[in-house]
Design a protein around this motif. Sequence first.
Motif, short mmCIF file in Angstrom:
data_model
loop_
_atom_site.label_atom_id
_atom_site.label_comp_id
_atom_site.label_asym_id
_atom_site.label_seq_id
_atom_site.Cartn_x
_atom_site.Cartn_y
_atom_site.Cartn_z
N GLU A 1 -0.91 3.38 11.08
CA GLU A 1 0.51 3.35 11.67
C GLU A 1 1.70 3.86 10.78
O GLU A 1 2.67 4.05 11.27
CB GLU A 1 0.76 1.68 11.65
CG GLU A 1 0.03 1.18 12.99
CD GLU A 1 0.41 1.70 14.15
OE1 GLU A 1 1.50 1.90 14.31
OE2 GLU A 1 -0.44 1.26 15.05
N SER A 2 1.30 3.88 9.52
CA SER A 2 2.60 4.15 8.25
C SER A 2 2.68 5.54 8.06
O SER A 2 3.77 6.05 7.67
CB SER A 2 2.06 3.62 7.18
OG SER A 2 0.74 3.94 6.22
N LEU B 1 -4.58 11.53 -3.10
CA LEU B 1 -3.07 11.68 -3.69
C LEU B 1 -3.15 10.41 -4.66
O LEU B 1 -2.71 10.45 -5.67
CB LEU B 1 -2.03 11.52 -2.63
CG LEU B 1 -1.64 12.93 -1.79
CD1 LEU B 1 -0.64 12.72 -0.79
CD2 LEU B 1 -1.57 13.97 -2.72
N SER B 2 -3.61 9.24 -3.91
CA SER B 2 -3.74 8.22 -4.71
C SER B 2 -4.47 8.10 -5.95
O SER B 2 -4.12 7.65 -7.04
CB SER B 2 -4.07 6.77 -3.89
OG SER B 2 -3.16 6.70 -2.79
N THR C 1 7.12 7.07 -0.35
CA THR C 1 7.53 7.01 0.91
C THR C 1 6.59 6.45 1.73
O THR C 1 6.84 5.40 2.44
CB THR C 1 7.90 8.44 1.35
OG1 THR C 1 8.70 8.79 0.66
CG2 THR C 1 8.44 8.12 2.87
N VAL C 2 5.25 6.65 1.81
CA VAL C 2 4.11 6.08 2.59
C VAL C 2 3.95 4.57 2.10
O VAL C 2 3.92 3.92 3.15
CB VAL C 2 3.06 6.83 2.41
CG1 VAL C 2 1.97 5.97 3.20
CG2 VAL C 2 3.18 8.31 3.04
N ARG C 3 4.10 4.31 0.90
CA ARG C 3 4.00 2.88 0.63
C ARG C 3 5.03 1.88 1.18
O ARG C 3 4.77 1.04 1.49
CB ARG C 3 3.62 2.75 -0.96
CG ARG C 3 2.11 3.27 -1.45
CD ARG C 3 2.17 3.28 -2.64
NE ARG C 3 0.68 3.62 -3.04
CZ ARG C 3 0.27 4.30 -4.08
NH1 ARG C 3 1.23 4.77 -5.03
NH2 ARG C 3 -0.98 4.68 -4.47
N ARG C 4 6.05 2.55 1.09
CA ARG C 4 7.34 1.78 1.67
C ARG C 4 7.14 1.78 3.13
O ARG C 4 7.54 0.63 3.42
CB ARG C 4 8.61 2.59 1.11
CG ARG C 4 9.18 2.23 -0.05
CD ARG C 4 10.66 2.63 -0.38
NE ARG C 4 10.67 4.11 -0.05
CZ ARG C 4 10.84 5.11 -0.86
NH1 ARG C 4 10.48 4.87 -2.26
NH2 ARG C 4 10.85 6.35 -0.53
N GLN C 5 6.50 2.68 3.68
CA GLN C 5 6.55 2.41 5.07
C GLN C 5 5.41 1.51 5.59
O GLN C 5 5.71 0.60 6.49
CB GLN C 5 6.16 3.84 5.79
CG GLN C 5 7.20 4.96 5.77
CD GLN C 5 6.68 6.45 6.06
OE1 GLN C 5 5.51 6.70 6.23
NE2 GLN C 5 7.52 7.12 6.55
N ARG C 6 4.35 1.52 4.74
CA ARG C 6 3.56 0.57 5.03
C ARG C 6 3.95 -0.85 4.68
O ARG C 6 3.49 -1.66 5.44
CB ARG C 6 2.19 0.93 4.30
CG ARG C 6 1.43 2.03 4.63
CD ARG C 6 0.03 2.53 3.57
NE ARG C 6 -0.74 3.35 3.86
CZ ARG C 6 -1.73 3.91 3.45
NH1 ARG C 6 -2.18 3.49 2.25
NH2 ARG C 6 -2.18 4.88 3.98
#
Length: 123
Positions: free
Chosen positions: A10-11, A23-24, A86-91
């Motif tokens: 979803e994110s 990446l992580s 950015t993705v972590r914020r979206q999640r």
Amino acid sequence: MRISRRVRFESTDEIAPHQFSVLSRLEDGPLTPRALADIEKVSAPSMTRTVGCLVDDGLVERHDDPDDGRRILVELTAAGRDFLMTVRRQRGRWMSERVSELTSEEQAVLVAASEILGRIAAR
């Protein structure tokens, strides 16, 4: 596991979940493609393709290993680090929105469950 999978899908639709995982893995420093393949439990050719896509997207770069010129190191770029954040914020936002729709009692159950699961994971 279903929640984890749902959050991953979803994110972001910009890169595949397995690319985000790579990446992580690079967040703590450069790794060889072989080390990445071992960590991610995939074949070396598969990791080479994944790294190639991430290089093409400007999220990672390849370098010669200064200690062994026969090896290549893969490292996050500044764009790669920004993308991770950015993705972590979206999640986080996605999950917060869903949890905020729950009753206070349901939220309390989640808090208790997360503490229990944390203890299990720490064993």
